[in-house]
Design a protein around this motif. Structure first.
Motif, PDB file in Angstrom:
ATOM      1  N   GLU A 265     -41.407   1.797 -15.851  1.00  0.00           N
ATOM      2  CA  GLU A 265     -41.586   0.359 -16.076  1.00  0.00           C
ATOM      3  C   GLU A 265     -41.889  -0.371 -14.770  1.00  0.00           C
ATOM      4  N   LEU A 314     -42.172  -9.076 -10.082  1.00  0.00           N
ATOM      5  CA  LEU A 314     -40.987  -8.422 -10.644  1.00  0.00           C
ATOM      6  C   LEU A 314     -40.109  -9.449 -11.356  1.00  0.00           C
ATOM      7  N   LEU A 315     -39.891 -10.569 -10.681  1.00  0.00           N
ATOM      8  CA  LEU A 315     -39.026 -11.615 -11.232  1.00  0.00           C
ATOM      9  C   LEU A 315     -39.581 -12.167 -12.538  1.00  0.00           C
ATOM     10  N   THR A 316     -40.891 -12.311 -12.598  1.00  0.00           N
ATOM     11  CA  THR A 316     -41.505 -12.902 -13.789  1.00  0.00           C
ATOM     12  C   THR A 316     -42.005 -11.832 -14.757  1.00  0.00           C
ATOM     13  N   ASN A 317     -41.714 -10.571 -14.432  1.00  0.00           N
ATOM     14  CA  ASN A 317     -42.079  -9.458 -15.316  1.00  0.00           C
ATOM     15  C   ASN A 317     -43.589  -9.460 -15.617  1.00  0.00           C
ATOM     16  N   LYS A 319     -47.167  -7.851 -15.598  1.00  0.00           N
ATOM     17  CA  LYS A 319     -47.650  -6.483 -15.658  1.00  0.00           C
ATOM     18  C   LYS A 319     -49.095  -6.339 -15.178  1.00  0.00           C
ATOM     19  N   GLU A 322     -51.571  -6.945 -18.221  1.00  0.00           N
ATOM     20  CA  GLU A 322     -51.905  -8.317 -18.624  1.00  0.00           C
ATOM     21  C   GLU A 322     -52.743  -9.006 -17.559  1.00  0.00           C
ATOM     22  N   ARG A 376     -43.767 -18.447 -19.263  1.00  0.00           N
ATOM     23  CA  ARG A 376     -42.744 -17.471 -18.873  1.00  0.00           C
ATOM     24  C   ARG A 376     -42.267 -17.759 -17.452  1.00  0.00           C
TER      25      ARG A 376
ATOM     26  N   TYR B 256     -31.954 -14.407 -18.826  1.00  0.00           N
ATOM     27  CA  TYR B 256     -33.135 -14.064 -18.007  1.00  0.00           C
ATOM     28  C   TYR B 256     -33.916 -12.929 -18.657  1.00  0.00           C
ATOM     29  N   LEU B 259     -35.866 -14.282 -21.619  1.00  0.00           N
ATOM     30  CA  LEU B 259     -36.916 -15.256 -21.292  1.00  0.00           C
ATOM     31  C   LEU B 259     -38.028 -14.664 -20.431  1.00  0.00           C
ATOM     32  N   SER B 260     -37.776 -13.537 -19.788  1.00  0.00           N
ATOM     33  CA  SER B 260     -38.833 -12.951 -18.960  1.00  0.00           C
ATOM     34  C   SER B 260     -39.638 -11.905 -19.738  1.00  0.00           C
ATOM     35  N   LYS B 261     -39.311 -11.715 -21.004  1.00  0.00           N
ATOM     36  CA  LYS B 261     -40.046 -10.724 -21.806  1.00  0.00           C
ATOM     37  C   LYS B 261     -41.010 -11.397 -22.780  1.00  0.00           C
ATOM     38  N   GLU B 265     -42.656  -7.152 -25.928  1.00  0.00           N
ATOM     39  CA  GLU B 265     -41.627  -6.391 -25.214  1.00  0.00           C
ATOM     40  C   GLU B 265     -40.272  -6.503 -25.910  1.00  0.00           C
ATOM     41  N   ASN B 317     -31.838  -3.201 -21.212  1.00  0.00           N
ATOM     42  CA  ASN B 317     -33.256  -2.878 -21.382  1.00  0.00           C
ATOM     43  C   ASN B 317     -33.434  -1.522 -22.056  1.00  0.00           C
ATOM     44  N   LYS B 319     -34.777   0.785 -24.941  1.00  0.00           N
ATOM     45  CA  LYS B 319     -35.914   0.717 -25.849  1.00  0.00           C
ATOM     46  C   LYS B 319     -35.751   1.620 -27.071  1.00  0.00           C
TER      47      LYS B 319
END
Lengths: 408, 408
Positions: A265, A314-317, A319, A322, A376, B256, B259-261, B265, B317, B319
């Motif tokens: 991930e 990383l903080l805002t996930n 990718k 995207e 986000r 967090y 909200l970050s996913k 996800e 996390n 899955k």
């Protein structure tokens, strides 16, 4: 009406910005100033000191007529993508010119450099590769390659200076996007970009202002360096939310984000290249602060800024996948209005029908992966605030109309 | 040597557990007691009050001879998978019997019920479906279906009681895994599972003890209800780490995490079924505490426990995909020793060569997706501690040898 475009972060809006804004308008002989401003995360990979709403207010009070958001997908990137996104927005708004501050202060230097590098692009790519293979960071390698190309040529541009680099990318984006905007530049005055202390009577870098008000909690220290409106807005923000946004406050979430992900991930995160995930996992377990973590992570190969950006992703996930789909064109898919003056409103009404991109005024009625990323980012940005402030802050994205400055 | 197996959480170890442990040994006529104990997250979807190391110490001091970890992949699951994982470990260790506490206290009731449900499994599945389609929660639907099957039959088992449900699943797993372990049960005494207040002179539920020491910060209140060793270990833990682990402390990370996913996800998270992700996103923005969030999320269809488990999977996390591959067999792939007494050590040496699963004593020399999940859970579990305690805590997974009780 004639509009000049500027690209800004206003983190926070200070006297140097006031000067740049007025000078840009004068130099462009423009009726209004359109600012494209980064949202909640900035180019150096850090959270903005205060919200985009507070910074929009400061911008309008300082003379901007229209403020549009530079989406997260562009605002947190290295110079090329950052500039490309900003230029696409200003171009879509029909700006007559784009004016940027630079160390050199002469537009010919940028145009000549662009032509020189176009002409010798193969050589440049080769020299860049060589410099990178020697373990240099990307900006350092660009600077080395460019100096080799430029030696013997008449050029004034020093491409190791941060504002010259950005300026060069604005000029490049204007040419490549076949924009009719005229590039203009004015010399930056008073304080270096990275200066951390005050040594001019009224001009200080945003870095030094942040350092004084965040780390030393000395709010009155900025009084000489920011317009009265900025001072008031910043004070008010601190009172409302009890905090300025600073990386250290997000560090527990960053740490959690890293430790709750598998290596697979982590590799999916944008800018997680060349096995960086192993360094990240190794050092996060040992770091007690964001600053310590970055210091542990730092190598010759990666600049502090490059690594801060990685932490932002990383903080805002965010990718790779995207971002790749968003960056296919390097152009913004919409324009989102944050605020306007009376003249700004008139301009917008006049050009509304010729706009080349959809204008978003209500977030809930528009769908875009670029916008999703911004929402986000805002949710994450709000998490350091106490409740119910955090919840209210997140809602603003849906409920906040563009700020009207001096309008009934 | 003859060993009896028990399945425990010890959250924390109290006088009721002391009684159960001694009675189990007596009933099984065993020389040693082997406990399979949940790691850092428990069956009701919550973090354990104190670390598995502290709980192992309490168990050894209370009379257990060997303590093995029930991995996260089993310890956080509903009764069937939880029991199946635990039985597979005790069976691999060569236990002669498995003894569990239950409301009914008679083993025949479990054996008869198992046979009855096997014989009428098609009817049972149909009745279960009907009850679920009426919007009942899963445990409620099981209880309804079972009552319809059981009416007219002679059975003493009340399958709406939590320990009877678990007991039934132990018996089922023993039969289905063709284990030679003999199932035994003893009646639980003194306090109901969910009781929140003290009303017996020396026996109290773990729930009431936690409530008093976590929410009311009244540590001395537990003195009558836990052995002196537990009291000392819990006091020491609080002094060392300044905290007991409680869902509320993890709430900022849970928020967090959600909200970050992206919605995509969120749907990948284990147990995020039937569009629950929309409810989760909707309510997390409005909740100021974990308790409030769960209250908002709660419906007739989903029990509090089911939703707490979902939150545990969000927090860690976890899955669907990784869990599916782990749960193909519903059996543990290894056994990990957490602690031993002198007699426990002798037993282990005697059976070492016949063990049916690899015995892990050093984490770094073994690789397994089940173990990876445990390490990730520990990292997340540690994040509420201050530094450098959190970092040290994470390291324990690699550096901590099995705890030796009363050994030189």
């Amino acid at each position: 009406m004639k509009a000049v475009g500027i690209v800004v972060e206003y983190n926070p809006f200070h006297n140097g910005h006031l000067h740049h804004l007025a000078e840009s308008k004068k130099k462009a002989n423009a009726d209004i100033v359109i600012a494209v401003m980064s949202g909640h995360f900035l180019q150096r990979g850090e959270p903005a000191l205060v919200s985009k709403w507070a910074r929009t207010e400061m911008a309008l009070a300082g003379g901007a007529d229209l403020v549009f958001e530079l989406p997260f997908a562009f605002s947190t990137q290295s110079a090329e993508i950052f500039a490309s996104g900003a230029v696409s927005i200003l171009d879509a708004l029909g700006c007559d010119s784009l004016c940027f501050g630079s160390e050199v202060g002469k537009i010919d230097a940028f145009l000549e450099t662009y032509e020189l590098l176009e002409k010798r692009s193969d050589d440049f790519v080769q020299l860049l590769k060589t410099a990178l293979s020697k373990g240099n960071s990307y900006p350092k390698a660009v600077s080395i390659a460019f100096q080799k190309i430029a030696s013997g040529e008449k050029t004034l541009l020093d491409l190791s200076k941060p504002n010259n680099i950005l300026g060069f990318q604005y000029v490049k984006a204007i040419v490549q996007q076949k924009s009719s905007m005229k590039p203009l530049t004015i010399e930056r005055i008073g304080a270096g970009y990275h200066d951390e202390s005050y040594h001019h009577p009224s001009i200080a870098s945003a870095t030094s202002i942040r350092k004084n008000i965040v780390h030393e909690q000395n709010l009155s220290s900025m009084k000489h360096y920011v317009p009265e409106s900025s001072f008031r807005i910043l004070l008010n923000y601190k009172q409302t939310y009890s905090a300025f946004h600073d990386w250290e406050l997000y560090f527990p979430f960053l740490k959690y984000s890293i430790l709750s992900k598998t290596l697979t991930e982590l590799k999916e995160i944008y800018e997680m290249d060349e096995g960086l995930e192993h360094r990240v996992v190794h050092h996060i377990k040992r770091a007690a602060s964001f600053h310590q973590f970055l210091s542990l992570l730092k190598t010759k190969r990666y600049t502090w800024t490059r690594l801060q950006r990685l932490c932002t992703y990383l903080l805002t996930n965010t990718k790779k996948e995207e971002m790749a789909s968003i960056l296919k064109t390097k152009k913004a898919p919409y324009i989102r209005l944050l605020g306007m003056s009376g003249r700004g409103q008139s301009y917008l009404q006049a050009v509304k029908k010729q706009l080349e991109l959809p204008l978003i005024s209500k977030v809930s009625s528009y769908s875009s992966d670029v916008l999703e990323m911004d929402l986000r980012a805002t949710n994450v940005y709000a998490l350091i605030l106490n409740e119910p402030a955090a919840t209210e802050f997140m809602k603003l994205e849906y409920t906040m109309p563009p700020i009207r400055y001096g309008l009934p």
